[in-house]
Scaffold this active site. Structure first.
Site, PDB file in Angstrom:
ATOM      1  N   TYR A   1     -14.394   6.985 -13.023  1.00  0.00           N
ATOM      2  CA  TYR A   1     -14.056   5.734 -12.076  1.00  0.00           C
ATOM      3  C   TYR A   1     -14.636   4.672 -12.428  1.00  0.00           C
ATOM      4  CZ  TYR A   1     -15.023   2.889  -7.993  1.00  0.00           C
ATOM      5  OH  TYR A   1     -15.084   1.739  -7.257  1.00  0.00           O
TER       6      TYR A   1
ATOM      7  N   ASP B   1       3.938   1.192  -4.214  1.00  0.00           N
ATOM      8  CA  ASP B   1       2.824   1.737  -5.276  1.00  0.00           C
ATOM      9  C   ASP B   1       2.852   0.560  -6.380  1.00  0.00           C
ATOM     10  OD1 ASP B   1       1.730   4.813  -6.027  1.00  0.00           O
ATOM     11  OD2 ASP B   1       1.715   3.034  -7.360  1.00  0.00           O
TER      12      ASP B   1
ATOM     13  N   SER C   1     -16.861  -3.129  -9.096  1.00  0.00           N
ATOM     14  CA  SER C   1     -17.840  -2.604  -8.445  1.00  0.00           C
ATOM     15  C   SER C   1     -19.316  -2.510  -9.241  1.00  0.00           C
ATOM     16  CB  SER C   1     -17.471  -1.108  -8.445  1.00  0.00           C
ATOM     17  OG  SER C   1     -18.584  -0.238  -8.243  1.00  0.00           O
TER      18      SER C   1
ATOM     19  N   PHE D   1     -21.476  -3.858  -4.224  1.00  0.00           N
ATOM     20  CA  PHE D   1     -22.657  -2.832  -4.210  1.00  0.00           C
ATOM     21  C   PHE D   1     -22.440  -1.863  -3.239  1.00  0.00           C
ATOM     22  CE2 PHE D   1     -25.951  -4.127  -7.128  1.00  0.00           C
ATOM     23  CZ  PHE D   1     -24.971  -5.411  -7.710  1.00  0.00           C
TER      24      PHE D   1
ATOM     25  N   LYS E   1     -13.042   0.701 -13.800  1.00  0.00           N
ATOM     26  CA  LYS E   1     -13.514  -0.694 -13.464  1.00  0.00           C
ATOM     27  C   LYS E   1     -14.028  -1.664 -14.666  1.00  0.00           C
ATOM     28  CE  LYS E   1     -12.893  -0.066  -8.977  1.00  0.00           C
ATOM     29  NZ  LYS E   1     -11.624  -0.951  -8.249  1.00  0.00           N
TER      30      LYS E   1
ATOM     31  N   ASP F   1       0.754  -1.121   0.153  1.00  0.00           N
ATOM     32  CA  ASP F   1       0.035   0.039  -0.086  1.00  0.00           C
ATOM     33  C   ASP F   1       0.788   1.177  -0.142  1.00  0.00           C
ATOM     34  OD1 ASP F   1      -3.193   0.413   1.059  1.00  0.00           O
ATOM     35  OD2 ASP F   1      -1.951   1.946   0.908  1.00  0.00           O
TER      36      ASP F   1
HETATM   37  C1  WQD Z   1     -26.120   6.177  -1.653  1.00  0.00           C
HETATM   38  C2  WQD Z   1     -27.328   6.969  -1.713  1.00  0.00           C
HETATM   39  C3  WQD Z   1     -27.289   9.171  -2.866  1.00  0.00           C
HETATM   40  C4  WQD Z   1     -24.759  10.866   0.343  1.00  0.00           C
HETATM   41  C5  WQD Z   1     -21.215   4.801  -4.491  1.00  0.00           C
HETATM   42  C6  WQD Z   1     -20.308   4.887  -5.761  1.00  0.00           C
HETATM   43  C7  WQD Z   1     -19.906   3.368  -5.968  1.00  0.00           C
HETATM   44  C8  WQD Z   1     -19.630   2.519  -5.023  1.00  0.00           C
HETATM   45  C9  WQD Z   1     -20.367   2.776  -3.577  1.00  0.00           C
HETATM   46  C10 WQD Z   1     -17.264   2.481  -5.154  1.00  0.00           C
HETATM   47  C11 WQD Z   1     -27.624   7.857  -3.006  1.00  0.00           C
HETATM   48  C12 WQD Z   1     -27.650   9.303  -1.187  1.00  0.00           C
HETATM   49  C13 WQD Z   1     -25.671  10.122  -0.308  1.00  0.00           C
HETATM   50  C14 WQD Z   1     -25.521  12.172   0.924  1.00  0.00           C
HETATM   51  C15 WQD Z   1     -27.469  11.426   0.139  1.00  0.00           C
HETATM   52  N1  WQD Z   1     -18.094   3.174  -4.759  1.00  0.00           N
HETATM   53  N2  WQD Z   1     -26.806  10.312  -0.360  1.00  0.00           N
HETATM   54  N3  WQD Z   1     -26.791  12.302   0.993  1.00  0.00           N
HETATM   55  O1  WQD Z   1     -23.814   6.279  -5.032  1.00  0.00           O
HETATM   56  O2  WQD Z   1     -24.921   4.462  -4.257  1.00  0.00           O
HETATM   57  O3  WQD Z   1     -22.404   4.339  -4.902  1.00  0.00           O
HETATM   58  O4  WQD Z   1     -20.729   4.314  -3.415  1.00  0.00           O
HETATM   59  O5  WQD Z   1     -17.286   1.412  -5.830  1.00  0.00           O
HETATM   60  O6  WQD Z   1     -19.024   3.228  -7.368  1.00  0.00           O
HETATM   61  O7  WQD Z   1     -20.995   5.315  -6.840  1.00  0.00           O
HETATM   62  O8  WQD Z   1     -23.420   5.386  -2.780  1.00  0.00           O
HETATM   63  O9  WQD Z   1     -23.287   6.451  -0.373  1.00  0.00           O
HETATM   64  O10 WQD Z   1     -22.677   7.815  -2.267  1.00  0.00           O
HETATM   65  O11 WQD Z   1     -24.860   7.007  -1.981  1.00  0.00           O
HETATM   66  O12 WQD Z   1     -28.518  11.346   0.005  1.00  0.00           O
HETATM   67  O13 WQD Z   1     -24.726  13.132   1.686  1.00  0.00           O
HETATM   68  O14 WQD Z   1     -27.353   8.022  -0.707  1.00  0.00           O
HETATM   69  O15 WQD Z   1     -28.104  10.076  -3.280  1.00  0.00           O
HETATM   70  O16 WQD Z   1     -28.990   7.809  -3.468  1.00  0.00           O
HETATM   71  P1  WQD Z   1     -23.648   5.367  -4.419  1.00  0.00           P
HETATM   72  P2  WQD Z   1     -23.728   6.601  -1.888  1.00  0.00           P
END
Ligand code: WQD
Length: 344
Positions: A155, A65, A131, A184, A159, A35
């Site tokens: 991003y 790295d 992802s 997920f 992937k 890491d």
């Molecule tokens: C979840 C829900 C937001 C923050 C992301 C990445 C995905 C993976 C997992 C890496 C959504 C809502 C969020 C806030 C909110 N990461 N929200 N207020 O977008 O499903 O996935 O993380 O692999 O690639 O895209 O997760 O936790 O950001 O959002 O309302 O302050 O919570 O709109 O509906 P997401 P999230």
């Protein structure tokens, strides 16, 4: 199953990486972590060693790295490596839009260097941290591994490109066994509260943001839109306990002999929860009111994303078992014990 086998874990000081290293040590693996600590702390590695007890002596940390072949060769020569779990990379959707080349260099370039090092050291077993973001705007829910893929940000594209690159490498020479694990929404923390998610700056993701409100670091949660076509108007996601996810990686390593070439596997619970469901569970776990404000939709957010976890059950004999309440309780225990994460 793995009492005398060694695994190299790139990005093993990170959130999912550290939880996976602990599960693998407890399962009898010898673990080498590589890491660069750009987005992680060596304190996490120390705590994994502490939590593993006697098995902690089977953990070696190499600061380096994945983009540097010499660093990779150092990690591969600590002990004869049998398999690799590849987490190292950048993972912030918003940052990837602003700095796409950072993501192509680190995620795609780093994986090319890693694969070259695996060839040099004659290692062909690989578990890759993919992802659900590779599904882009979901074709349908629940999402299965045959659903259309497509990325909506750099991003996610990294992937997707890496998955395709791994398929090409597996097709180019015999012996590759590759699990493409499509996560997920990982949340929660080890029940000890000693390791957990430690986002740098303002958290993009829902659960860490909620927990920072509960611990007093943030004023309120802004709900990004409550006018979606869902029962309560807020988006639905498949939240998965990080220890369930870590156990999914152990299952992939234990069953890697059934894989031919590169195989995509969803790691999700198969259960969807809305933003307001998560807020309610977090309020119950923390005892904090967690005030809300409703803001505009976040660009790129889909209404509903959750997994069909059948392939993981059939191929890896893995299913998630922990509930949303446990995810919130464990995340809260970590947050309370570490209000500023590993930075003390
Ligand atoms: C979840 C829900 C937001 C923050 C992301 C990445 C995905 C993976 C997992 C890496 C959504 C809502 C969020 C806030 C909110 N990461 N929200 N207020 O977008 O499903 O996935 O993380 O692999 O690639 O895209 O997760 O936790 O950001 O959002 O309302 O302050 O919570 O709109 O509906 P997401 P999230």
């Amino acid at each position: 199953m793995s009492d005398d086998r060694t695994v190299l874990v790139t990005g093993g000081a990170g959130y999912i990486g550290s939880h996976t290293c602990l599960v693998l040590l407890e399962a009898g693996w010898t673990v080498v972590v590589l890491d660069n600590l750009e987005n992680a702390s060596e304190v996490a590695v120390d705590r994994v060693r502490e939590l593993a007890g006697p098995a902690g002596t089977n953990l070696t940390f190499v600061r380096g790295d994945v983009r540097h072949g010499a660093d990779l060769d150092r990690a591969f020569t600590v002990a004869p490596v049998d398999a690799v779990v590849h987490f190292a990379g950048r993972k912030a959707v918003g940052e990837s839009v602003e700095h796409p080349l950072w993501y192509y260099d680190h995620n795609v370039g780093g994986t090319v260097r890693l694969l070259e090092a695996m060839q040099r050291h004659d290692v062909r077993d690989l578990v890759f941290s993919s992802s659900a973001t590779v599904y882009g705007e979901p074709e349908r829910v629940p999402l299965d591994e045959h659903c259309r893929t497509g990325a909506t940000n750099p991003y996610g594209r990294t992937k997707l490109f890496i998955e395709e690159m791994l398929r090409d490498v597996a097709a180019s020479e015999p012996g590759w066994r590759i699990a493409l694990l499509r996560y997920f929404n990982p949340v929660g923390a080890h029940p000890s509260g000693r390791i957990g998610e430690d986002p740098v700056g303002i958290p993009n993701n829902l659960m860490p943001y909620l927990m920072q409100v509960a611990v007093g670091r943030r004023e309120h949660l802004t709900v990004h839109g409550d006018d979606y076509p869902t029962p309560d108007g807020t988006p639905i996601r498949d939240y998965l306990h990080v220890v369930d996810l870590a156990e999914g990686h152990r299952a992939a390593l234990d069953r890697i002999d059934v894989l031919e070439g590169a195989v995509a596997v969803n790691l999700g619970t198969g259960v969807g929860s809305s933003v307001l469901d998560v807020v309610a569970a977090a309020r119950a776990a923390t005892g904090h009111p967690i005030p809300l404000a409703v803001g505009p939709r976040r660009p790129g957010d889909a209404a509903e994303v959750w997994a069909d976890p059948t392939v993981a059950a059939d191929l890896l004999a893995w299913r998630a078992t922990r509930t949303l309440a446990e995810m919130c309780a464990d995340h809260w225990r970590w947050q309370q014990a570490n209000p500023s994460g590993y930075r003390g």
